[in-house]
Design a protein around this motif. Sequence first.
Motif: not given
Length: 292
Positions: A50-73
């Motif tokens: 729906v967002m793609y069709a609406h074409n007004r907002y983008g969403v930025l998800i920021c992930l921070q943490g120490m090595d092995t904290s699970g960001k990739d998975s």
Amino acid sequence: MKTIDPEKFKVVAPVSLAAIPTDLNNKASDNDKEDKLDGVREKLSALQDVMYAHNRYGVLICLQGMDTSGKDSLIREVFKEFNPRGVEVSSFKTPNSTELEHDYLWRHYVALPEKGKFAIFNRTHYENVLVTRVHPEYILNENLPGIENVGEITADFWNNRMEQINNFEKHIVQNGTIVMKFYFHMSKEEQRKRLLRRLENEEHHWKFSPGDLKERERWDDYMKYYEEAINKTATPNAPWYIIPSDDKDMARYIVAEIIWQEMQKYTDIKEPELDDKVKMNFAMYKDQLDKE
């Protein structure tokens, strides 16, 4: 399992990381957590369409943490139902020679989401006030005016840089980017266990780097600088969420649920309506195609 309340994880006042648990000790079964996650990621996938069709907002998800904290998975599990056209992942490691010819935020600006899309920063612009604080010698690679040695990097320098990051986030929010920042709060003991698993499990050997152990020695410094960065850059429009991450399955569900619930606040995100004249002629268009 109780529904997640984003406000319980959002930073709305100064926090002490040492006082925040790294595990909720939730008694939910692995199947229960997976079922909950599955339901939320399907809803997020539909929302992104729906967002793609609406074409007004983008969403930025920021992930921070120490090595092995699970960001990739987490990226793999939470966003796997997304249409590939609707999500882009950027991982910010050591700046390359081209990036160093620009200011430190340049490479983050060019990776921001297009309207209608999600962008995930796996490690983010906050590396510039985290890794560089633990290793201030890295700042010298930026060739900044007035800084010839580490001794010239003052407390004001770091305060100014965090103010610049706040201004960067304020600017992109005011121009249609929804920002959510997640810190994966993991215990040092849990990291030890995960590093050991990388050494003991042959198929995970590739994930291990001796540098992980070197950075682990600076754990207390990292916690100090994470805490300071979070406290100085948690704003209403670009909030931080501290996610207990000793339990990876639970952390994934919490992040997915927070994203879903926060996106419900944007009630204007809807599929665009077709022009009335176009809708009135649907029968004619259908007839035209049927006759081909």
